[in-house]
Design a protein around this motif. Structure first.
Motif, short mmCIF file in Angstrom:
data_model
loop_
_atom_site.label_atom_id
_atom_site.label_comp_id
_atom_site.label_asym_id
_atom_site.label_seq_id
_atom_site.Cartn_x
_atom_site.Cartn_y
_atom_site.Cartn_z
N ALA A 123 0.84 -1.20 0.00
CA ALA A 123 0.00 0.00 0.00
C ALA A 123 0.87 1.26 0.00
O ALA A 123 0.46 2.31 -0.48
CB ALA A 123 -0.94 0.00 1.20
N TYR A 124 2.08 1.13 0.53
CA TYR A 124 3.01 2.27 0.51
C TYR A 124 3.27 2.66 -0.95
O TYR A 124 3.12 3.81 -1.35
CB TYR A 124 4.32 1.87 1.20
CG TYR A 124 5.30 3.02 1.38
CD1 TYR A 124 5.48 3.61 2.62
CD2 TYR A 124 6.04 3.51 0.31
CE1 TYR A 124 6.37 4.67 2.79
CE2 TYR A 124 6.93 4.55 0.46
CZ TYR A 124 7.09 5.13 1.71
OH TYR A 124 7.96 6.17 1.87
N ASN A 127 0.22 4.15 -2.65
CA ASN A 127 0.02 5.57 -2.32
C ASN A 127 1.00 6.45 -3.09
O ASN A 127 0.61 7.44 -3.72
CB ASN A 127 0.23 5.80 -0.82
CG ASN A 127 -1.06 5.62 -0.02
OD1 ASN A 127 -2.16 5.73 -0.55
ND2 ASN A 127 -0.92 5.32 1.26
N HIS A 150 -0.24 9.43 6.47
CA HIS A 150 0.87 8.47 6.53
C HIS A 150 2.05 8.92 5.66
O HIS A 150 1.87 9.62 4.65
CB HIS A 150 0.35 7.12 6.04
CG HIS A 150 1.31 6.00 6.20
ND1 HIS A 150 2.01 5.46 5.15
CD2 HIS A 150 1.71 5.31 7.31
CE1 HIS A 150 2.78 4.47 5.59
NE2 HIS A 150 2.60 4.36 6.89
N SER A 152 3.69 7.46 3.44
CA SER A 152 3.61 7.10 2.02
C SER A 152 2.77 8.13 1.24
O SER A 152 3.05 8.40 0.06
CB SER A 152 3.01 5.71 1.85
OG SER A 152 1.78 5.60 2.53
N GLU A 193 -6.92 9.56 5.48
CA GLU A 193 -7.08 8.15 5.89
C GLU A 193 -8.45 8.02 6.55
O GLU A 193 -8.95 8.98 7.11
CB GLU A 193 -5.99 7.75 6.89
CG GLU A 193 -4.60 7.82 6.30
CD GLU A 193 -3.50 7.60 7.34
OE1 GLU A 193 -3.69 6.83 8.30
OE2 GLU A 193 -2.44 8.21 7.18
N SER A 197 -3.53 5.24 11.61
CA SER A 197 -2.82 4.07 12.10
C SER A 197 -2.28 4.21 13.51
O SER A 197 -2.23 3.24 14.25
CB SER A 197 -1.67 3.74 11.15
OG SER A 197 -0.86 4.88 10.95
N ASP A 222 -7.21 6.52 2.18
CA ASP A 222 -6.38 5.38 2.57
C ASP A 222 -7.16 4.60 3.63
O ASP A 222 -7.40 5.09 4.73
CB ASP A 222 -5.05 5.92 3.13
CG ASP A 222 -4.13 4.84 3.66
OD1 ASP A 222 -4.63 3.89 4.28
OD2 ASP A 222 -2.91 4.96 3.49
N VAL A 224 -6.22 1.56 4.71
CA VAL A 224 -5.31 0.47 5.09
C VAL A 224 -5.66 -0.17 6.45
O VAL A 224 -5.64 -1.39 6.60
CB VAL A 224 -3.85 0.99 5.06
CG1 VAL A 224 -2.92 0.13 5.87
CG2 VAL A 224 -3.38 1.06 3.61
N THR A 253 -4.49 -2.33 1.76
CA THR A 253 -3.35 -3.25 1.86
C THR A 253 -3.84 -4.69 1.93
O THR A 253 -4.95 -4.95 2.41
CB THR A 253 -2.50 -2.93 3.10
OG1 THR A 253 -1.35 -3.79 3.08
CG2 THR A 253 -3.25 -3.14 4.40
N ALA A 255 -1.69 -6.72 3.43
CA ALA A 255 -0.67 -7.18 4.38
C ALA A 255 -1.08 -7.06 5.84
O ALA A 255 -0.38 -7.54 6.71
CB ALA A 255 0.62 -6.40 4.14
N LYS A 256 -2.20 -6.42 6.11
CA LYS A 256 -2.60 -6.27 7.52
C LYS A 256 -3.77 -7.22 7.79
O LYS A 256 -3.54 -8.40 7.97
CB LYS A 256 -2.87 -4.80 7.83
CG LYS A 256 -1.58 -3.95 7.60
CD LYS A 256 -1.70 -2.55 8.06
CE LYS A 256 -0.63 -1.62 7.50
NZ LYS A 256 0.74 -1.86 7.96
C1 LIG Z 1 -2.00 4.42 6.77
C2 LIG Z 1 -1.06 3.52 6.04
N1 LIG Z 1 -1.01 3.56 4.70
C3 LIG Z 1 -0.19 2.76 4.00
C4 LIG Z 1 0.65 1.86 4.64
C5 LIG Z 1 1.53 0.97 3.83
O1 LIG Z 1 1.01 -0.33 3.79
P1 LIG Z 1 1.86 -1.56 3.27
O2 LIG Z 1 2.47 -2.16 4.48
O3 LIG Z 1 0.91 -2.46 2.56
O4 LIG Z 1 2.91 -1.01 2.32
C6 LIG Z 1 0.64 1.77 6.03
C7 LIG Z 1 1.55 0.82 6.70
O5 LIG Z 1 1.81 0.77 7.83
C8 LIG Z 1 -0.23 2.63 6.76
O6 LIG Z 1 -0.26 2.60 8.09
#
Ligand SMILES: Cc1ncc(COP(=O)(O)O)c(C=O)c1O
Length: 421
Positions: A123-124, A127, A150, A152, A193, A197, A222, A224, A253, A255-256
């Protein structure tokens, strides 16, 4: 400070050393714990200390729903892995688009009720690429960004080089002030967002989208930390608030809560095709392994029906916060699943986290600057669907004991200091 060596050249070594020393002095140097992750025992994990194997409970994992250890997801990954091999071996354009990529993108589009979705390495990267691409191609576009966005998102806007306006965190009135001051025909994009986070705050997404529409701005959200947890099928806050049709671009994402790896954006077919066609961070990188795509799709298929897990996490978070109140441990109030305990000092934050791990087998990550602003250093407590009440009770008791130890230590130190002074 100028770093020059004897020959009057820039002294790289002394520059790197000094910068790292400063990080250490400020208590912000990043130490990684070597975690031996266990699919069988999650949220427990193992680590080595002094030649011994130790066990701890993870209270900082983003595997909110426990999908990274789900048998069916692991099974799907193994099956496709044996059929397709480890990597995709190519960019999307050069043999790296497989059946699994297309199928996952379709599933993501359907999940978010959008026409299309596009996969990225994370997701980084999603973004950075999406914001950079749109910004660079429309140089007059102004980004209007929440102050807590974030890294990113910030990097994506910075890389685009467009003008940027920052609104106070979740402040709709400030956003309105900024939007109303800009010419109606000025291209603009509101970027924020849904669930933040680190402080766990939830954005007033509906108000922000309505406002953005009034001023003809694109909206980029976002999701995520909301994916998997909010909405009837876990598609996020936009699903929960019935805004999936309203928002222009969603970032998510895999990945979470999805428990696998990778990231994506979802939107209408035209905007997705645009980023697919012009986005450097999409075009010039090897695509995700097919097995990862298949596992993520399997996970999402299951997540859509995991209502009970979403509800269980909500109940556990309420239980945790009730206990923290009972033990007089102050925590940031919010309506999400993220519970920050404010410590407000980087080295103290690290010392408390170290003591929790070593003395009580409790693993929480100290969150320091630049992840949060100076003065907002915290322990970010995360409950997953794999935790239980007993473990949460242990967490709160351990925290209380560490705070008491700390207070006793200060009381012992103070008389000596005043004598010396
Ligand atoms: C708000 C937010 N956006 C994007 C990301 C990036 O996600 P990814 O780990 O899939 O690259 C994170 C990761 O911690 C996040 O907290």
């Amino acid at each position: 400070m100028i770093y020059l060596c004897a020959s009057n050249m820039f002294d790289f070594e002394s520059y790197f050393k000094t910068e790292l020393e400063q990080l250490r002095e400020e208590g912000r140097y990043r130490y990684f714990l070597n975690v031996n992750k266990s699919a069988r025992h999650f949220p427990h994990f193992y680590y080595e200390k002094g030649g011994e194997t130790k066990r701890a409970i993870n209270f900082c994992s983003n595997d909110y729903l426990g999908m990274s250890v789900e048998e069916d997801v692991i099974g799907k990954l193994s099956y496709i892995l044996h059929h397709s091999g480890t990597g995709s071996s190519g960019t999307r354009n050069i043999s790296g688009t497989t059946q699994q990529h297309q199928s996952l993108e379709n599933a993501l589009a359907v999940w978010h009720q959008k026409e299309a979705a596009l996969l990225f390495g994370g997701a980084y990267l999603a973004n950075v690429t999406a914001l950079q691409t749109i910004g660079r191609k429309i140089p007059d576009l102004i980004f209007i960004s929440d102050e807590r966005n974030h890294a990113s998102i910030i990097e994506g806007m910075r890389a685009a080089g467009n003008a940027k306006k920052i609104f106070r965190h979740n402040d709709v009135a400030h956003l309105a002030e900024i939007l109303s001051a800009l010419p109606m025909d000025q291209p603009k994009m509101v970027v924020f967002e849904s669930v933040y986070s680190m402080n766990g705050s939830v954005a007033p997404v509906k108000d922000m989208i309505q406002l953005a529409k009034k001023y003809n701005a694109l909206t980029y959200v976002d999701e995520v930390h909301a994916i998997g947890l909010y909405g009837e099928t876990g598609a996020g806050i936009c699903e929960k608030d019935d805004l999936l049709k309203e928002v222009d671009l969603i970032n998510g994402t895999l990945a979470k809560a999805v428990g696998v790896y990778g990231g994506y954006i979802a939107g209408n077919a035209l905007i997705i095709d645009f980023i697919r066609s012009f986005g450097s961070g999409f075009i010039f990188t090897t695509s995700l392994p097919p097995a990862i795509c298949a596992a993520a799709e399997k996970s999402i298929e299951l997540i859509r029906h995991h209502h009970a897990r979403r509800q269980y996490i909500g109940e556990l978070v309420t239980y945790l916060r009730g206990l923290l109140d009972e033990y007089a441990i102050s925590h940031t109030k919010n309506s999400s699943h993220i519970t920050p305990v404010l410590i407000a000092e980087a080295s103290r934050c690290k010392a408390i986290a170290d003591r929790l791990l070593e003395g009580f087998g409790v693993y929480v990550q100290p969150v320091n600057y630049p992840t949060v602003p100076v003065g907002e250093e915290c322990l970010r407590l995360i409950i997953t669907a794999k935790h239980n009440r007993e473990q949460i009770f242990h967490l709160v008791q351990s925290l209380k004991k560490v705070f008491l130890e700390e207070a006793a230590h200060h009381m012992q130190k103070e008389p000596t200091q005043s004598l010396a002074g």
